[in-house]
Write an enzyme that holds these catalytic residues in place. Structure first.
Site, short mmCIF file in Angstrom:
data_model
loop_
_atom_site.label_atom_id
_atom_site.label_comp_id
_atom_site.label_asym_id
_atom_site.label_seq_id
_atom_site.Cartn_x
_atom_site.Cartn_y
_atom_site.Cartn_z
N ASP A 182 -5.24 -0.03 3.54
CA ASP A 182 -5.04 0.84 4.68
C ASP A 182 -6.06 0.51 5.76
O ASP A 182 -6.47 -0.64 5.89
CB ASP A 182 -5.13 2.30 4.23
CG ASP A 182 -4.20 3.23 5.00
OD1 ASP A 182 -4.48 3.44 6.19
OD2 ASP A 182 -3.22 3.72 4.43
N HIS A 239 -6.58 7.03 9.00
CA HIS A 239 -5.41 7.09 8.13
C HIS A 239 -5.78 6.81 6.68
O HIS A 239 -5.34 7.51 5.75
CB HIS A 239 -4.39 6.08 8.65
CG HIS A 239 -3.06 6.11 7.99
ND1 HIS A 239 -2.76 5.33 6.90
CD2 HIS A 239 -1.93 6.78 8.28
CE1 HIS A 239 -1.50 5.53 6.54
NE2 HIS A 239 -0.97 6.41 7.37
N SER A 281 3.63 8.02 4.59
CA SER A 281 2.25 7.66 4.25
C SER A 281 1.59 8.73 3.41
O SER A 281 0.74 8.44 2.57
CB SER A 281 1.42 7.48 5.52
OG SER A 281 1.54 6.21 6.05
#
Length: 594
Positions: free
Chosen positions: A175, A236, A421
């Protein structure tokens, strides 16, 4: 498209046809230094010698400038160059242009590179994007809807009650990296930053770096292509990592699905996204495979989470990396994507040997953005947004920084986000719970079978298919805990009907029937009763699973039938499952041997 452009494309040598992959062509226009993956023939001078490879690239650039000169205002007369960045794990080479290209310019350059007969293939080094739908941050813990036993919950709390915590399991998160959030840092292992382009990494120089820390992925207007908007750093990877293994039961922040698991943060996404070639190498490294120029991962992951993707087919290099990681024992969990379209167009969710996860909302419905289709294995809470705060979003660790991270504890916060996600790490965490209680390490195929077979049915049929149901942590953990143990089955007598117990999803019961030598036919039948639906499967000398069975039947209602012609001498196991939220009562099962 202009006449000149058509001429340029038409003039590409015939032997280049079929070797130029344009499926991710738009991605070549995103960054100021687009990259391409070129596969030279094994043993060719271009593959073996940098000077010969550069000579070939210089010729391709020269021809591109000549052919595009009449239509391009950016490369004509410019000191335009293409150079080798590095080799890849599968023997290809990453080639980088030194300026931003238009779509037409990128295609022309690819055609001219492929004009060399020693080039087997040319494709764009695709940019992958985080599969999240960020929302305004909220400083509260509102996780019970996605961890609990409600309509949309993953039943994680029930799995905790059984003693599963993920202890001893390593999960790699590919990520944006991770920040040192106080409620996450204790579960972070040494990671690595696999981004090789300084414009994407923001480090000031090309090359990879130890750590896996998220230094921010903010962008300015126009940085990621003409018309692209400025945006703050997403953090994220920190949010995804927190869902998997945020520290729990410490009176701070929220909880992670597998609070005693460890995270290896692998940074593959930065400013404008991340290159597929970097991600492919990271997949192999995370699972314990060797990548030249990078110290081996001393804590190989049993689970890899990839909450990222791009709109293109699964490329050969990506599938190869996935296959290698799976062969090393890693289960790869991937977000289905947020385009509200069939997952077949979204990579790596459309690759083989991955567990693809769609997103559901707090009422168990398909989230309107979630990709769908037969390629989705199961769903998990991702937040639908429409339920508002808190039930519209998934809550996890985050940072207050708008560009670079604010140091902890001042920078720590819990934020609600939505997307596939956010669904994928729920499943990655459940896999960690499963592996932590299994009597022996489960293979990736076994993990996928158990996840799919133990998922609970959706409260109502989704408007589009998003897998076998919603991940059920409690049921998956129980199945993993009993994996490999001798199969216990209730004996059936041939030709005699036996009453089935009341069954509601995901309840099941296993029967067994002994087949003598010389039998020509085995018929298995459930029938009668009232209520919801049943499903039935059978396997020889083993418990049936979704990927390993000799037959299944899952028609609406209770009447299911499986026929085995020329059955082998021995024991057949039959699994009957409640396949709806409405209980089935009064049904019968009968085995007939002829």
């Amino acid at each position: 498209m202009t006449a000149s452009l058509l001429l340029a494309c038409a003039c590409a040598p015939a032997f280049a046809a079929g070797r130029v992959d344009l499926t991710a062509l738009n991605d070549a226009t995103i960054t100021a230094s687009p990259r391409f993956i070129v596969k030279y023939r094994n043993g060719s001078v271009e593959q073996l010698k940098l000077t010969e490879r550069q000579r070939s690239l210089d010729l391709a650039v020269s021809r591109t400038k000549t052919k595009m000169g009449a239509t391009s205002q950016t490369i004509a007369g410019h000191a335009f160059k293409a150079v080798t960045v590095r080799g890849t794990a599968n023997g290809s080479h990453v080639i980088r242009a030194n300026k931003r290209l238009t779509r037409a310019e990128a295609q022309a350059l690819m055609n001219e590179i492929a004009a060399n007969p020693n080039v087997e293939s040319v494709k764009v080094d695709a940019m992958m994007q985080a599969a999240a739908l960020p929302n305004d941050p909220a400083l509260a813990t509102h996780q019970i809807w996605h961890y609990g036993t409600g309509a949309g919950g993953a039943r994680v709390t029930s799995a905790w009650d059984s003693g599963a915590t993920g202890a001893g399991v390593v999960v790699a998160v590919l990520d944006t990296g991770a920040t040192a959030h106080t409620d996450l840092a204790g579960n972070l292992l040494p990671g690595y930053d696999f981004i090789t382009d300084m414009l994407v990494s923001g480090r000031g120089e090309d090359g990879r770096a130890a750590g896996g820390w998220d230094t921010g992925d903010w962008t300015t207007a126009g940085e990621c292509g003409a018309g692209s908007a400025a945006r703050n750093s997403s953090w994220h990877g920190t949010h995804v990592s927190g869902t998997i293994a945020e520290t729990t039961n410490n009176g701070v922040g929220g909880a992670g699905v597998a609070p005693d698991a460890k995270i290896v943060p692998v940074r593959v996404l930065g400013h404008c996204g991340g290159y597929l070639s970097d991600i492919n190498d990271a997949i192999v490294w995370a699972a314990g495979g060797h990548i030249d120029g990078v110290p081996d991962n001393t804590t190989p992951a049993e689970v890899i989470n990839m909450s990222l993707g791009g709109v293109h087919a699964c490329q050969v290099e990506t599938q190869s990396a996935i296959n290698q990681a799976v062969s090393l024992g890693a289960t790869i969990v991937v977000a289905a994507g947020n385009s509200n379209t069939d997952v077949s167009s979204h990579s790596p969710a459309n690759c083989a040997n991955v567990v693809t996860i769609g997103a559901s909302g707090s009422m168990g419905q398909r989230a309107g953005y979630s990709n769908y289709g037969i390629g989705v294995d199961l769903a998990a809470p991702g937040g639908a947004g429409s339920e508002g705060v808190p039930n519209g979003y998934v809550w996890s660790t985050h940072n207050k920084g708008t560009t670079t991270p604010v140091a902890n504890p001042e920078g720590d916060r819990i934020v609600g986000m939505g997307g596939t996600s956010m669904a994928s790490p729920h499943v990655a965490g459940v896999v960690a719970l499963m592996q932590s209680v299994a009597p022996q390490v489960l293979t990736p195929v076994q993990v996928e079978d158990l996840l799919v077979s133990t998922a609970r049915p959706f409260p109502a049929k989704p408007d589009r298919p998003i897998g076998s149901g919603i991940v059920d942590a409690e049921a998956a953990v129980n199945a993993a805990r009993n994996w490999g143990k001798p199969v216990e089955g209730i004996a059936l007598t041939a030709g005699v009907a036996t009453a089935l117990p009341s069954l509601t999803s995901p309840q099941s019961v296993i029967y067994k029937i002994s087949v003598p030598a010389g039998a020509t036919r085995l018929e298995l039948l459930t029938y009668g009763g009232r209520g919801g639906n049943l499903a039935m499967s059978t396997q020889y000398e083993a418990e049936p699973t979704p990927s390993k069975n000799l037959g299944t039947s899952a028609r609406p209602g209770t009447n299911q039938i499986i026929t085995i012609n020329a059955p082998a001498f021995g024991t057949y196991y039959v699994k009957v499952v409640g396949n709806s939220q409405t209980a089935v009562t009064g049904a019968l099962i009968r085995a007939t041997v002829r």
